[in-house]
Design a protein around this motif. Structure first.
Motif, PDB file in Angstrom:
ATOM      1  N   PHE A  70       0.675  -0.942   0.097  1.00 33.43           N
ATOM      2  CA  PHE A  70       0.227   0.070  -0.183  1.00 33.43           C
ATOM      3  C   PHE A  70       1.040   1.666   0.023  1.00 33.43           C
ATOM      4  CE2 PHE A  70      -2.352  -3.703   2.673  1.00 33.43           C
ATOM      5  CZ  PHE A  70      -3.501  -3.443   1.651  1.00 33.43           C
ATOM      6  N   PRO A  71       0.232   2.117  -0.695  1.00 29.62           N
ATOM      7  CA  PRO A  71       1.444   3.065  -0.587  1.00 29.62           C
ATOM      8  C   PRO A  71       1.555   4.181   1.008  1.00 29.62           C
ATOM      9  CG  PRO A  71      -1.003   4.153  -1.751  1.00 29.62           C
ATOM     10  CD  PRO A  71      -0.968   2.244  -1.533  1.00 29.62           C
ATOM     11  N   ASP A  72       0.663   4.139   1.769  1.00 29.70           N
ATOM     12  CA  ASP A  72       0.091   4.877   3.373  1.00 29.70           C
ATOM     13  C   ASP A  72      -0.555   3.772   3.466  1.00 29.70           C
ATOM     14  OD1 ASP A  72      -2.453   5.442   2.305  1.00 29.70           O
ATOM     15  OD2 ASP A  72      -1.876   6.829   0.956  1.00 29.70           O
ATOM     16  N   ARG A  73      -0.538   4.093   5.592  1.00 30.48           N
ATOM     17  CA  ARG A  73      -1.213   3.371   5.687  1.00 30.48           C
ATOM     18  C   ARG A  73      -2.803   3.471   6.026  1.00 30.48           C
ATOM     19  NH1 ARG A  73       2.184   3.164  11.108  1.00 30.48           N
ATOM     20  NH2 ARG A  73       4.729   3.678  10.369  1.00 30.48           N
ATOM     21  N   ALA A  77      -5.887   0.305   5.400  1.00 35.69           N
ATOM     22  CA  ALA A  77      -6.378  -0.014   6.533  1.00 35.69           C
ATOM     23  C   ALA A  77      -8.069  -0.008   5.856  1.00 35.69           C
ATOM     24  CB  ALA A  77      -6.652   1.060   7.179  1.00 35.69           C
ATOM     25  N   LEU A  78      -8.210   0.785   5.066  1.00 32.65           N
ATOM     26  CA  LEU A  78      -9.109   1.185   4.160  1.00 32.65           C
ATOM     27  C   LEU A  78      -9.523   0.104   3.207  1.00 32.65           C
ATOM     28  CD1 LEU A  78      -9.584   5.144   3.008  1.00 32.65           C
ATOM     29  CD2 LEU A  78     -10.491   3.716   5.057  1.00 32.65           C
ATOM     30  N   THR A  79      -8.578  -0.452   2.973  1.00 35.52           N
ATOM     31  CA  THR A  79      -8.679  -1.457   1.977  1.00 35.52           C
ATOM     32  C   THR A  79      -9.318  -2.813   2.353  1.00 35.52           C
ATOM     33  OG1 THR A  79      -6.908  -0.810   0.020  1.00 35.52           O
ATOM     34  CG2 THR A  79      -7.477  -2.940  -0.138  1.00 35.52           C
ATOM     35  N   LEU A  80      -8.243  -2.982   3.892  1.00 37.71           N
ATOM     36  CA  LEU A  80      -8.151  -4.834   4.094  1.00 37.71           C
ATOM     37  C   LEU A  80      -9.394  -4.698   4.778  1.00 37.71           C
ATOM     38  CD1 LEU A  80      -4.379  -5.074   6.007  1.00 37.71           C
ATOM     39  CD2 LEU A  80      -5.366  -6.344   4.233  1.00 37.71           C
ATOM     40  N   ASP A 105     -18.623   0.266   8.708  1.00 36.31           N
ATOM     41  CA  ASP A 105     -18.261   1.863   8.119  1.00 36.31           C
ATOM     42  C   ASP A 105     -17.247   2.584   9.768  1.00 36.31           C
ATOM     43  OD1 ASP A 105     -19.715   1.334   5.930  1.00 36.31           O
ATOM     44  OD2 ASP A 105     -21.767   1.355   6.550  1.00 36.31           O
ATOM     45  N   LYS A 106     -17.767   2.343  10.922  1.00 36.71           N
ATOM     46  CA  LYS A 106     -16.636   3.001  11.358  1.00 36.71           C
ATOM     47  C   LYS A 106     -15.247   2.634  11.479  1.00 36.71           C
ATOM     48  CE  LYS A 106     -17.499   3.672  16.445  1.00 36.71           C
ATOM     49  NZ  LYS A 106     -18.297   3.749  17.691  1.00 36.71           N
ATOM     50  N   ALA A 107     -15.197   1.784  10.599  1.00 34.14           N
ATOM     51  CA  ALA A 107     -14.141   1.504  11.122  1.00 34.14           C
ATOM     52  C   ALA A 107     -13.309   2.505   9.916  1.00 34.14           C
ATOM     53  CB  ALA A 107     -13.186  -0.475  10.967  1.00 34.14           C
ATOM     54  N   ARG A 108     -14.211   2.165   8.691  1.00 35.33           N
ATOM     55  CA  ARG A 108     -13.378   3.557   7.054  1.00 35.33           C
ATOM     56  C   ARG A 108     -13.312   5.264   7.972  1.00 35.33           C
ATOM     57  NH1 ARG A 108     -15.544  -0.781   4.146  1.00 35.33           N
ATOM     58  NH2 ARG A 108     -18.111   0.416   4.521  1.00 35.33           N
ATOM     59  N   ARG A 109     -13.869   4.592   9.010  1.00 31.99           N
ATOM     60  CA  ARG A 109     -14.424   6.626   9.418  1.00 31.99           C
ATOM     61  C   ARG A 109     -13.051   6.897  10.541  1.00 31.99           C
ATOM     62  NH1 ARG A 109     -20.027   5.232  10.689  1.00 31.99           N
ATOM     63  NH2 ARG A 109     -19.783   5.369  12.129  1.00 31.99           N
ATOM     64  N   HIS A 110     -12.673   5.542  11.179  1.00 28.82           N
ATOM     65  CA  HIS A 110     -11.951   6.157  12.576  1.00 28.82           C
ATOM     66  C   HIS A 110     -10.446   4.948  12.495  1.00 28.82           C
ATOM     67  CE1 HIS A 110     -14.399   7.946  14.164  1.00 28.82           C
ATOM     68  NE2 HIS A 110     -15.597   7.310  14.427  1.00 28.82           N
ATOM     69  N   GLY A 115      -5.769   1.343  13.079  1.00 34.16           N
ATOM     70  CA  GLY A 115      -3.625  -0.176  12.220  1.00 34.16           C
ATOM     71  C   GLY A 115      -3.414   0.046  13.043  1.00 34.16           C
ATOM     72  N   SER A 116      -2.778  -1.414  13.590  1.00 40.57           N
ATOM     73  CA  SER A 116      -2.091  -1.433  14.249  1.00 40.57           C
ATOM     74  C   SER A 116      -2.152  -1.147  15.828  1.00 40.57           C
ATOM     75  CB  SER A 116      -0.434  -0.316  14.122  1.00 40.57           C
ATOM     76  OG  SER A 116      -0.007  -1.267  12.869  1.00 40.57           O
ATOM     77  N   THR A 117      -3.669  -1.325  15.964  1.00 44.17           N
ATOM     78  CA  THR A 117      -3.497  -1.844  17.723  1.00 44.17           C
ATOM     79  C   THR A 117      -3.761  -2.616  18.281  1.00 44.17           C
ATOM     80  OG1 THR A 117      -5.825  -0.870  16.879  1.00 44.17           O
ATOM     81  CG2 THR A 117      -4.952   1.471  17.233  1.00 44.17           C
ATOM     82  N   ASN A 118      -2.886  -4.021  17.598  1.00 48.83           N
ATOM     83  CA  ASN A 118      -3.649  -5.214  18.721  1.00 48.83           C
ATOM     84  C   ASN A 118      -3.071  -5.015  19.465  1.00 48.83           C
ATOM     85  OD1 ASN A 118      -1.471  -5.281  17.561  1.00 48.83           O
ATOM     86  ND2 ASN A 118      -1.099  -6.918  16.383  1.00 48.83           N
TER      87      ASN A 118
END
Length: 341
Positions: A70-73, A77-80, A105-110, A115-118
């Protein structure tokens, strides 16, 4: 009985855990070299489908957005999120750190919280069992160091950049890290030899030479694309010292490997000391060891003068499942948190 699946979508592996009645019952790691294309994720999800078919709910966390695919995070995140939502359906819930779980939908907004909060999921799960602890999750690529106080994570950084600055993220891995990223030199036959700064060997080679059993956890190609025998690992490590494997005895290569491994452990120990200096925990607060490198974390706990508890045992996995529940801690954690939420 409701079965909850937890998925940790990384840049190298897909980790899947099933939780039933607040206990992990199945855990599996599947190779997923995401840098090679999204079809690798599709293939990993297809391989996991027999497990996922037993679940009614799905909890997802990810670090794969960091892949250089991916070109950026944000794009990652949106793609995954879209890809996983398409595969799992509307029942998928995405971990968003302090925001908890949300729909696609909420994940895409935030997406910055997705990303990387596991590491926060694992630490939150630890906090359900221990009021104070130091979580150290040593995986194939990184080591997360997270203090837990009052039953909750107490971190100074949330992004990788912030966490690398605080010591809470040490970018070194149990198997996948290149040897040139760990040490500059190693002892060999009474001399100190500068190591080649080339991708010639990995820490998986180092650990094989030291006798570690990596079957099941080292799922990716070697630096030269050849096999994973002890002799082949010695050949690759030898190149780092400008030598052939036949130039040294088995003990010579073990001595060099032990030094390199020690340098890596010190970097994690130093990170832990730095984290503890900012968030001092009670002297009896244990270290919770997670990740495929949990054995090494138990050694670090000993050096810190603290008890070590394996994550899988802490969350109630059966003895036979403890190693995998420990090795795939974030997948287990998000499943447990959604199951109990």
């Amino acid at each position: 009985m409701v079965v909850t699946a937890g998925l940790d979508v990384g840049g190298a592996h897909l980790k899947v855990a099933l939780v039933e009645d607040a206990r992990p019952v199945t855990v599996r790691q599947i190779a997923c070299p995401l840098w090679q294309g999204l079809d690798k994720l599709d293939a990993a999800l297809a391989e996991a489908r027999p497990l996922l078919g037993n679940a009614q709910r799905f909890a997802v966390t990810m670090t794969g957005e960091l892949s250089d695919l991916f070109p950026d995070r944000e794009t990652g995140a949106l793609t995954l999120t879209a890809r996983i939502s398409d595969a799992l359906g509307s029942e998928a819930r995405f971990w968003m750190g302090s925001r908890g779980f949300g729909t696609a939908d909420k994940a895409r907004r935030h997406h910055t919280d997705v990303g990387s909060t596991n590491f926060l999921a694992t630490a939150t799960a630890v906090g359900l069992h221990l009021r104070e602890a130091l979580l150290i999750d040593f995986g194939s690529t990184t080591a997360d160091i997270v203090p837990i106080a009052g039953g909750a994570p107490r971190v100074r950084g949330l992004t990788d950049a912030e966490r690398q600055a605080t010591g809470e993220l040490v970018y070194t891995g149990y198997t996948r890290t290149a040897v040139m990223g760990v040490a500059n030199e190693a002892p060999f036959q009474g001399r100190v030899i500068g190591l080649a700064r080339e991708y010639l060997a990995t820490m998986a080679d180092v650990r094989r030479i030291l006798g570690a059993d990596l079957s099941g956890v080292d799922q990716h190609a070697t630096a030269d694309g050849k096999g994973k025998s002890l002799d082949e690992s010695a050949t690759r490590l030898g190149r780092m010292l400008g030598r052939d494997a036949r130039d040294g005895s088995a003990e010579d290569w073990r001595a060099a490997a032990a030094h390199i491994c020690e340098v890596q452990l010190r970097s994690i120990h130093d990170g832990a000391a730095r984290v503890l200096s900012a968030a001092p925990l009670a002297s009896d607060a244990p270290v919770v060891a997670a990740g495929i490198g949990a054995d090494d974390i138990c050694e670090i706990a000993r050096r810190l003068g603290r008890e070590a508890i394996r994550f899988g045992a802490l969350v109630g996995a059966d003895d036979a499942l403890v190693p995998w529940a420990t090795g795939c801690a974030p997948a287990v954690a998000v499943a447990l948190l959604l199951d109990q939420g």
